[in-house]
Write a protein that holds these residues in place. Structure first.
Motif: not given
Length: 102
Positions: A65-75
């Motif tokens: 797993x690559x650490x992308x330092x991103x936050x992803x919100x899904x809905x």
């Protein structure tokens, strides 16, 4: 989310309070062992347990797993997309921001 899956299945026996501890592939089936000592055989596995959990580790053992330092919100929402956006992934990039929809 579970209700969407349940409603889509023709037949479903949902077992709760089962922690998966191992998956062994045997020919065209999988043997699933659980912490509560239950064991089942299945021809399919639906892995929805996250990036660092047992299903992913067993199905993709050499994957990292690559650490992308991103936050992803899904809905999930009820919205009628224009036809040109249906059945595709769309993502817009801006100055240090991204927005996507499917």
């Amino acid at each position: 989310m579970q209700q969407i899956l349940i409603d889509s299945l023709k037949y479903a026996k949902i077992e709760l309070k089962h922690k998966l501890i191992s998956i062994v592939k045997k020919e065209n089936n999988y043997s699933l062992k659980f912490k509560n000592e239950n064991q089942i055989k299945s021809s399919i596995i639906l892995g929805a347990d996250g990036l660092n959990f047992i299903v992913r580790k067993n199905i993709l053992p050499n994957n990292s797993v690559r650490k992308a330092n991103q936050i992803c919100w899904r809905r999930i929402t009820k919205y009628d997309l224009p036809n040109k956006f249906k059945n595709e992934l769309n993502e817009a990039w801006g100055k240090s921001k991204r927005f996507g929809f499917v």
